[in-house]
Design an enzyme around this catalytic site. Structure first.
Site, short mmCIF file in Angstrom:
data_model
loop_
_atom_site.label_atom_id
_atom_site.label_comp_id
_atom_site.label_asym_id
_atom_site.label_seq_id
_atom_site.Cartn_x
_atom_site.Cartn_y
_atom_site.Cartn_z
N SER A 134 -47.63 61.95 -44.68
CA SER A 134 -47.67 60.81 -45.59
C SER A 134 -48.11 59.59 -44.79
O SER A 134 -48.00 59.56 -43.56
CB SER A 134 -46.28 60.57 -46.18
OG SER A 134 -46.22 59.33 -46.87
N TYR B 17 -36.56 59.38 -46.19
CA TYR B 17 -37.83 60.07 -46.44
C TYR B 17 -38.85 59.70 -45.36
O TYR B 17 -39.53 60.57 -44.81
CB TYR B 17 -38.36 59.70 -47.82
CG TYR B 17 -39.71 60.31 -48.12
CD1 TYR B 17 -39.81 61.65 -48.49
CD2 TYR B 17 -40.87 59.56 -48.05
CE1 TYR B 17 -41.04 62.22 -48.77
CE2 TYR B 17 -42.11 60.11 -48.32
CZ TYR B 17 -42.19 61.44 -48.69
OH TYR B 17 -43.42 62.00 -48.95
#
Length: 278
Positions: free
Chosen positions: A133, A146
């Site tokens: 990500s 996260y």
């Protein structure tokens, strides 16, 4: 007879990025085995689906052994399975919740890699592609757990690529920005919501929903996976989509104070402090 076609194993392939990736690889000529906790689904897919829980060693071992039994080899592993926690203060998640997200997003990838690498070593080559990500190189306030898993994916992948390169195995990370999937709908709620974070939590949940709705289609990420899989000399990192590339350049070349101020301004963090007005 074992298959002579290239065999791909894609985790978390029931929807979103995983499903788009499995479909794209199938079109490109791979024999694809997708996985999910539920296994085969009612709606037919152009690829086989196997049951897999990446948090359980025995499930990982069984699935990898089944693909080897059926095909004799695995040429590409795409580690995509993962989930997030809805925007919240880091202290609103318990240690147990922190361990749960790492167990899937990071240790699930480690389990899959450990199960597949011995087969790739014996066959003299292979590709491992980990779905990371932009939050592997950027912070995201109120999504600290996260983000921590994605930073871990980056460090593990780069180190692993150095280890395995001389064995004919290459490792790459795909770095999407916000993607239009059910990610936000599937995110866990923090298990201890504090009144001190209520306003910013509501604001950021709305912000994240907007970012997901206007995000790149999963096909954008799937195309980046295919580029990495087919590259003669694969790169370590592949950004997926224009927003991700722009943020990567910003992180690399902009002064840190400018990046810091931009994050706080974009998320209106200071306006949420006591005594501040919007």
């Amino acid at each position: 007879m074992k298959s002579q076609k290239s065999i791909a194993l894609v985790t978390g392939a029931s929807s979103g990025i995983g499903k788009a990736t499995a479909e794209r690889l199938t079109i490109a000529g791979y024999t694809v085995y997708g996985t999910s906790r539920r296994g085969a689904q009612a709606n037919p897919q152009p690829f086989a689906m196997l049951p897999l829980d990446v948090t359980r060693d025995e499930s990982v071992d069984a699935t990898v052994k089944e693909v080897i039994r059926l095909e004799g080899h695995i040429d590409l592993l795409v580690n995509n399975a993962g989930f997030g926690v809805a925007p919240a203060g880091a202290e609103e998640s318990s240690i147990e919740q922190a361990q749960a997200i790492f167990n899937t997003n990071f240790f699930g990838m480690v389990r899959m890699t450990r199960a597949v690498v011995p087969h790739m070593r014996r066959q003299g080559g292979g590709r491992i592609i980990n779905i990371g990500s932009i939050f592997g190189f950027l912070p995201m306030p109120y999504m600290a757990l996260y983000v921590a898993t994605k930073h871990a994916v980056e460090g593990y992948s780069e180190s692993l690529d150095h280890e395995l390169r001389t064995r004919g195995i290459r490792v790459s990370v795909i770095e999407p920005a916000n993607t239009s999937t059910q990610f936000d709908a599937n995110a866990l709620e923090p298990d201890s919501q504090l009144e001190e974070y209520r306003e910013i939590r509501v604001s950021l949940v709305k912000k994240m929903k907007e970012l997901v709705e206007t995000g790149d289609k999963p096909d954008v990420v799937a195309d980046a996976v295919l580029r990495a899989a087919l590259a003669a000399n694969p790169k370590l990192r592949y950004t997926a989509g224009g927003r991700a590339r722009g943020l990567q350049l910003l992180r690399r070349f902009a002064p840190p104070r400018l990046v810091d101020a931009g994050i706080r301004r974009d998320l209106r963090l200071d306006a949420a402090l006591p005594g501040k007005t919007s």
